[in-house]
Design a protein around this motif. Structure first.
Motif, PDB file in Angstrom:
ATOM      1  N   PRO B  14      -4.880  -6.079   7.102  1.00  0.00           N
ATOM      2  CA  PRO B  14      -4.756  -5.138   5.953  1.00  0.00           C
ATOM      3  C   PRO B  14      -4.119  -4.511   5.627  1.00  0.00           C
ATOM      4  O   PRO B  14      -3.041  -4.761   5.404  1.00  0.00           O
ATOM      5  CB  PRO B  14      -5.761  -5.733   5.195  1.00  0.00           C
ATOM      6  CG  PRO B  14      -6.980  -4.470   6.074  1.00  0.00           C
ATOM      7  CD  PRO B  14      -6.833  -5.022   7.366  1.00  0.00           C
ATOM      8  N   THR B  15      -4.168  -3.149   6.206  1.00  0.00           N
ATOM      9  CA  THR B  15      -2.940  -2.224   5.884  1.00  0.00           C
ATOM     10  C   THR B  15      -1.741  -2.980   6.094  1.00  0.00           C
ATOM     11  O   THR B  15      -0.465  -2.940   5.172  1.00  0.00           O
ATOM     12  CB  THR B  15      -3.090  -1.285   6.115  1.00  0.00           C
ATOM     13  OG1 THR B  15      -4.373  -0.716   6.157  1.00  0.00           O
ATOM     14  CG2 THR B  15      -2.387   0.151   5.744  1.00  0.00           C
ATOM     15  N   PHE B  18      -0.127  -6.082   3.566  1.00  0.00           N
ATOM     16  CA  PHE B  18      -0.033  -5.390   2.425  1.00  0.00           C
ATOM     17  C   PHE B  18       1.402  -4.790   2.547  1.00  0.00           C
ATOM     18  O   PHE B  18       2.088  -5.039   1.532  1.00  0.00           O
ATOM     19  CB  PHE B  18      -0.806  -4.491   2.278  1.00  0.00           C
ATOM     20  CG  PHE B  18      -0.369  -3.703   0.920  1.00  0.00           C
ATOM     21  CD1 PHE B  18      -0.160  -4.329  -0.343  1.00  0.00           C
ATOM     22  CD2 PHE B  18      -0.137  -2.147   1.002  1.00  0.00           C
ATOM     23  CE1 PHE B  18      -0.195  -4.068  -1.892  1.00  0.00           C
ATOM     24  CE2 PHE B  18       0.541  -1.439  -0.609  1.00  0.00           C
ATOM     25  CZ  PHE B  18       0.394  -2.686  -1.652  1.00  0.00           C
ATOM     26  N   ILE B  19       1.842  -4.449   3.556  1.00  0.00           N
ATOM     27  CA  ILE B  19       3.382  -3.580   4.026  1.00  0.00           C
ATOM     28  C   ILE B  19       3.568  -4.405   3.931  1.00  0.00           C
ATOM     29  O   ILE B  19       4.766  -4.096   3.776  1.00  0.00           O
ATOM     30  CB  ILE B  19       3.304  -1.895   4.765  1.00  0.00           C
ATOM     31  CG1 ILE B  19       2.192  -0.790   4.294  1.00  0.00           C
ATOM     32  CG2 ILE B  19       3.933  -1.996   5.074  1.00  0.00           C
ATOM     33  CD1 ILE B  19       2.085   0.313   5.860  1.00  0.00           C
ATOM     34  N   VAL B  22       5.138  -6.265   0.480  1.00  0.00           N
ATOM     35  CA  VAL B  22       5.630  -5.299   0.143  1.00  0.00           C
ATOM     36  C   VAL B  22       6.981  -5.253   0.585  1.00  0.00           C
ATOM     37  O   VAL B  22       8.241  -5.132  -0.323  1.00  0.00           O
ATOM     38  CB  VAL B  22       5.113  -3.744   0.191  1.00  0.00           C
ATOM     39  CG1 VAL B  22       6.129  -2.899  -1.017  1.00  0.00           C
ATOM     40  CG2 VAL B  22       3.774  -3.738  -0.777  1.00  0.00           C
ATOM     41  N   VAL B 321       1.294   3.904  10.720  1.00  0.00           N
ATOM     42  CA  VAL B 321      -0.104   3.071  10.900  1.00  0.00           C
ATOM     43  C   VAL B 321      -0.548   3.629  12.153  1.00  0.00           C
ATOM     44  O   VAL B 321      -2.455   4.228  12.462  1.00  0.00           O
ATOM     45  CB  VAL B 321      -0.250   1.702  10.416  1.00  0.00           C
ATOM     46  CG1 VAL B 321      -1.408   1.464  10.491  1.00  0.00           C
ATOM     47  CG2 VAL B 321      -0.162   1.936   8.902  1.00  0.00           C
TER      48      VAL B 321
END
Lengths: 311, 341
Positions: B14-15, B18-19, B22, B321
């Motif tokens: 999910p990180t 999301f990035i 964005v 990440v």
């Protein structure tokens, strides 16, 4: 938290003996004064601020007035720091640039501090928000910041300039992007401190007499997390000034008409072989400002740490 | 530990999504036009056709999904094909193309990678090699003149921005020093230089000296502070007193007992800094004209080359990440006291 080596009875005696009780901030100042680098840094920082604020009234040469007969001149009586490729006075430009650089630093720091403290306090105080806000902070920490800053500025520069005017538009944009990309450390530190504070008795006492959360945060929590916020503030100024000059240096910050120190450095690199000394002044100004602010932060951190203070 | 790693690995999905969202939305919804740099003489209907060709008339979510498929499926498959010289499936996949050069973005990145890895990677290694001994000695002789000097130099190291140290070095060693002297160094990194013999190797070393020094100073300043703080934390521990009381030599106490334990947080800091090796040297690459990844990003940004910028930024994000994960797992492995549950 308590130091095991101190004698509690002696401590009480000391407190009762002293006639006029000193506030915590007085102690902080006393400790701050013992850090030589910090005092030197603060003196220097204040000096730079005064120079930049008052300087343009004393050195009244206009920074944007070209003098085509005196281009690329070295230091002289009329132009103590020389002139640039259009004959504009470097000293006047340095003073005007410093105003913008420092203003960006202070405003961006304030913005990042407000956001960081807000997120930190909310996450620390309200358990329901904690998980969500901290995941959000982690996500922000995983963003590649400098590339994103460059991208945002490239994309929104012209729109904001059209909306707010040439200088104000870029100022708002840069302050905003630096502010919203540098609050994460503050939020984490503040959250940690708030979590620790919440377990203390005075918070329980305040809650047991029915203090509403809003009053609780303003009266009891915020004053007690002021120290990490203040340390973040000094480091935030340094960070904001460096980021702004880096953006200007890459040609994506302030334009040459409203130069900051970073932009002056960038512009003078093209004339490095012709007038190498022009590079030195803006670079030195940025470096010394950041150095003095960092030293101030160092001293402040020591002074605000109760384990070090009073030793 | 395994459970923890697995959970962290799952959280990266999910990180990263999301990035990527964005980055994609930021570039996609921004008020600019990829055809804006084309000549004004192009008639509007041709311009519309160019936009259709670039895929800009599709809805946003559909373009996002297509981009994800390109990034996570097509490009890795292509890389594997090129590496092992095999063909998977029919081998015809739509790759992420740069607007400016019309060549696949990943090829551009692969082209730029060696320079960045050489210069920036070398500076990171040099920085670590300088920082560790300085940190150890500073902590062991706390408040000595060595410690004071080290503190001052490292304060300068992370206060003075790399674009000033770099420019300063160029002014001194490329402008002021006469170009036939031994102390003259080239200010522009020459990528076409091939190392074939001793003379060209010497040239390569000379052109790397200044950028490596600038970045190494910056890295060393930060790592040596961490090393010093970590050593100081450990030097006052009980186990150090025990080791001394056992009669171990001072060298063994410091270099074996204390150093090994102090390195734990430092190793994670070093791991966290690795993504910057790829992306964070944008400024230094710009100063010394090293045509690495950072410069590619700047070129892409200046030319509004959206696919290039999207891909590069996202690769930097993936690296951040990934190395955050590595640092966390490494910390757990190195320090068994930390229990993740």
């Amino acid at each position: 938290m308590t130091d095991l080596n101190t004698n509690p009875i002696g401590e009480i005696e000391r407190i009762t003996v002293s006639e006029n009780p000193r506030s915590q901030w007085w102690d902080v100042w006393a400790q701050f004064k013992t850090h030589k680098g910090a005092v030197l840094g603060m003196t220097f920082f204040v000096l730079i601020i005064l120079l930049v604020l008052i300087g343009p009234y004393i050195w009244t040469l206009a920074p944007d007035r070209p003098d085509l007969l005196a281009r690329n001149k070295g230091p002289s009586m009329g132009h103590p720091l020389g002139t640039d490729q259009l004959g504009r006075d470097s000293l006047a430009q340095m003073l005007a640039g410093g105003r913008i650089s420092l203003a960006v630093g202070v405003v961006a720091m304030t913005l990042s501090l407000v956001v960081g403290s807000l997120v930190g306090v909310l996450a620390g105080y309200f358990k329901r928000l904690d998980g969500m806000l901290m995941r959000f902070t982690d996500l922000f920490l995983a963003l590649p910041l400098l590339p994103l800053l460059l991208v945002i500025i490239m994309l929104f520069r012209d729109t904001l300039r059209a909306a707010f005017g040439l200088e104000a538009g870029i100022f708002i944009l840069i302050v905003f992007v630096i502010g919203i990309t540098s609050w994460m450390q503050t939020a984490r530190i503040v959250r940690g401190d708030v979590l620790a504070l919440k377990e203390q008795e005075f918070v329980l006492a305040a809650r047991s007499i029915g203090t509403p959360p809003w009053r609780m945060i303003m009266r009891h929590i915020l004053p007690n997390v002021m120290s990490p916020i203040m340390v973040s503030a000094t480091l935030g100024i340094a960070n904001a000034i460096i980021t702004e000059s880096a953006l200007s240096f890459l040609g994506l910050g302030f334009p040459s008409d409203f130069p900051t120190w970073g932009r002056l450095l960038f512009d003078s690199t093209n004339f490095m072989t012709l007038s190498p000394e022009r590079v030195i002044w803006p670079g030195l100004a940025i470096s010394l400002t950041v150095l003095s602010v960092n030293y101030m932060g160092d001293g402040l951190r020591d002074a605000l740490d109760p384990r070090i203070r009073g030793r | 530990m395994f459970n923890y790693t697995l959970r962290r690995l799952l959280f990266t999905i999910p990180t990263l999504l999301f990035i990527s969202l964005v980055i994609f939305l930021l570039l996609d919804l921004a008020p600019n036009d990829p055809t804006g740099n084309l000549p004004l003489t192009i008639p509007p209907e041709v311009r519309a056709m160019i936009r259709t060709n670039l895929g800009l008339d599709q809805p946003v979510w559909w373009r996002y999904i297509l981009w994800l498929r390109q990034f996570f499926v097509y490009e890795p498959l292509n890389l594997i094909e090129q590496m092992f010289h095999i063909t998977i499936g029919d081998g015809h996949r739509l790759r992420i193309l740069s607007y400016a050069t019309r060549s696949p973005v990943v090829d551009l990145i692969v082209e730029r990678m060696p320079q960045t890895l050489w210069v920036v990677g070398m500076s990171y290694v040099v920085g670590i090699m300088i920082a560790l001994p300085i940190g150890v000695i500073s902590a062991y002789k706390q408040y000595s003149w060595f410690d004071q000097t080290g503190t001052f130099v490292s304060m300068i190291g992370f206060s003075v921005p790399t674009f000033f140290t770099g420019v300063l070095l160029i002014v001194i060693f490329s402008v002021m020093v006469p170009s036939d002297s031994f102390f003259w160094f080239p200010s522009i990194y020459d990528t076409t230089l091939k190392v074939t013999d001793l003379a060209s190797f010497g040239k390569q070393v000379r052109q790397m000296v200044m950028p490596v020094f600038v970045l190494a100073l910056y890295n060393a300043a930060q790592i040596s502070r961490f090393m010093r703080a970590s050593m100081l934390d450990n030097l006052n521990q009980d186990y150090v007193r025990t080791a001394r009381a056992k009669g171990l030599s001072e060298q063994v106490v410091v270099l074996v007992h204390v150093l090994r334990n102090s390195l734990i947080p430092v190793v994670t800091v070093i791991a966290l800094g690795i993504p910057q090796v790829f992306g964070g040297a944008i400024i230094t690459e710009q100063v010394f004209k090293v045509n690495g990844l950072g410069q590619l990003l700047i070129i892409g940004i200046q030319g509004a080359d959206i696919p290039l910028v999207q891909t590069l930024t996202f690769i930097f994000a993936v690296l951040i990440v990934l190395f955050n994960l590595v640092a966390d797992v490494l910390y757990g492995i190195l320090d068994p006291r930390i229990l993740y549950d």
